[in-house]
Write a protein that holds these residues in place. Structure first.
Motif, short mmCIF file in Angstrom:
data_model
loop_
_atom_site.label_atom_id
_atom_site.label_comp_id
_atom_site.label_asym_id
_atom_site.label_seq_id
_atom_site.Cartn_x
_atom_site.Cartn_y
_atom_site.Cartn_z
N PRO A 32 0.82 -1.22 0.00
CA PRO A 32 0.00 0.00 0.00
C PRO A 32 0.85 1.27 0.00
CG PRO A 32 -0.87 -1.59 1.56
CD PRO A 32 0.44 -2.14 1.08
N ASN A 41 -6.05 -1.40 0.61
CA ASN A 41 -5.18 -2.14 1.53
C ASN A 41 -5.95 -3.34 2.04
OD1 ASN A 41 -3.44 -3.10 3.48
ND2 ASN A 41 -3.07 -1.12 4.44
N LYS A 43 -5.04 -5.57 4.13
CA LYS A 43 -4.88 -5.78 5.57
C LYS A 43 -5.85 -4.93 6.39
CE LYS A 43 -0.03 -7.21 5.53
NZ LYS A 43 1.33 -6.91 6.01
N TRP A 153 -3.95 8.31 4.60
CA TRP A 153 -2.61 7.74 4.55
C TRP A 153 -1.74 8.61 5.47
CZ3 TRP A 153 -0.13 3.54 2.77
CH2 TRP A 153 1.26 3.58 2.69
#
Length: 409
Positions: A32, A41, A43, A153
């Motif tokens: 990512p 992403n 996860k 982010w």
């Protein structure tokens, strides 16, 4: 990625929750980063699972009206589409991402999940998150949302003020993620001071310190906007922190909240730790346990009150039990441990670190140790922040004594 590369990049369909999602093939197994065609992403699926459960629980427990949701950084739109599939009573949802390629992909994913482009409940936007918040907040034609999700982010710090100006002042739900954990966990201490106006500590319980710094920062920005917050659930997983906080506007309660800000002290020599609420800390220089006068450090200011609410966690557990999530068992484990943390101290002890420091070759299983400590009349639980750690109001010397006795058996 260039426009030509994006056009040549094929889409791959995946399934998450009850939704089907297109992801650009080059992004599917990529690490990512901001360089992805559209951010996704894998996860973070458990983040989206718990977010869906949390928003459903918020509606069941606290919402006074149908949901108006702002997903301010939607990426592929997977989180928003999952909410549309999994949550009832959504009056309106804004699915926003500053990336124009993301906007196109969001439309494709809506159609893939049988949502019409002309669906009046859905508005897809291509704005900076702060611009969208301000547009909603200051134009009379927009109803104020009762749910806002901020999932950036890095740090969420520059979006929180605008979000509080946008959300309803009473019984709104803010869902906020921080992925700049190196900052909040004290690896980059100066950056934390600059971004969150608090001093972190990089020690064995830094994950909880970072979470409490984030909550403190959110609460202070709420105070500026004549609001307070009640943390409903705060959890760490896969290098991110996600918090769910309910807004309120009672001024007396806001003052009570301010009294819950404070500091956590930590002796780097003996491992002693303690918390102090909103006091002058300049005179605190000596560790009361080992009497060291130059090894006492501190983190803060930070949030020292509860970081979870029992009623909210129980609601999530019920909804999770009825779900078909592949992370169902993991979610149950995390939320049950969070329940045990509610009335525990604001730190935890890593058993492996203590054992290494004292050369203990043999340590008990965590449940065995919990039973021993509980029999001695102390509070004790596991912690979701670190599955190799425990929370207890027992001091470090007493804990080391128990471990030493067990080791010598």
């Amino acid at each position: 990625m260039s426009k030509e590369n994006i056009e040549n990049n094929t889409l791959k369909q995946i399934k998450e929750g009850r939704s089907k999602i297109y992801i650009y093939n080059n992004d599917l197994n990529a690490i990512p980063s901001k360089s992805m065609s559209v951010f996704y992403n894998k996860k973070m699926e458990i983040n989206r699972d718990i977010s869906s459960l949390a928003i459903q629980s918020y509606y069941n427990l606290y919402a006074k009206n149908d949901l108006i949701i702002v997903d301010s950084m939607a990426g592929s739109g997977v989180g928003s589409i999952r909410l549309l599939k999994e949550c009832k009573n959504i009056e309106k949802i804004y699915i926003n991402d500053i990336n124009p390629v993301a906007k196109d992909l969001i439309y494709k994913n809506l159609i893939l999940n049988n949502f019409s482009e002309n669906n009046l409940r859905i508005e897809v936007k291509n704005y900076d998150a702060n611009f969208l918040f301000n547009k909603i907040a200051f134009k009379s034609k927009f109803k104020k949302p009762n749910v806002i999700s901020i999932d950036p982010w890095g740090t969420p710090n520059c979006y929180i003020n605008s979000a509080f100006k946008t959300i309803i002042k009473d019984n709104g739900l803010m869902c906020i993620t921080a992925t700049d954990t190196a900052v909040l966990f004290g690896v980059k201490s100066d950056v934390c001071l600059r971004k969150y106006m608090a001093k972190p500590l990089h020690n064995e319980f830094c994950k909880e310190i970072g979470t409490r710094i984030l909550l403190y920062f959110i609460s202070r920005i709420a105070n500026i906007n004549n609001m307070g917050i009640l943390p409903l659930l705060s959890f760490y997983s896969n290098h991110f922190i996600r918090v769910f906080v309910k807004t309120f506007k009672n001024k007396n309660q806001i003052i009570k909240n301010i009294k819950n800000y404070g500091y956590i002290f930590y002796c780097e020599k003996c491992g002693n730790r303690f918390a102090l609420k909103n006091k002058d800390i300049t005179h605190i220089k000596i560790c009361e346990l080992c009497k060291s006068n130059n090894n006492l450090n501190y983190a803060g200011p930070l949030w020292l009150d509860k970081i979870h609410q029992l009623e909210f966690l129980n609601s999530i557990l019920i909804l999770n039990y009825e779900s078909d999530y592949k992370n169902k068992n993991k979610i149950q484990k995390i939320i049950n441990i969070c329940k045990n943390e509610i009335d525990m101290p604001s730190n935890y002890y890593n058993l492996h670190k203590i054992s290494k420091k004292n050369n203990f070759g043999n340590i008990p299983k965590i449940q065995t140790l919990i039973d021993i400590i509980s029999e001695k009349g102390y509070k004790v639980s596991r912690t979701h922040f670190d599955f190799l750690s425990i929370k207890t109001n027992m001091d470090i010397k007493s804990l080391e004594k128990i471990l030493n006795e067990y080791n010598n058996k």
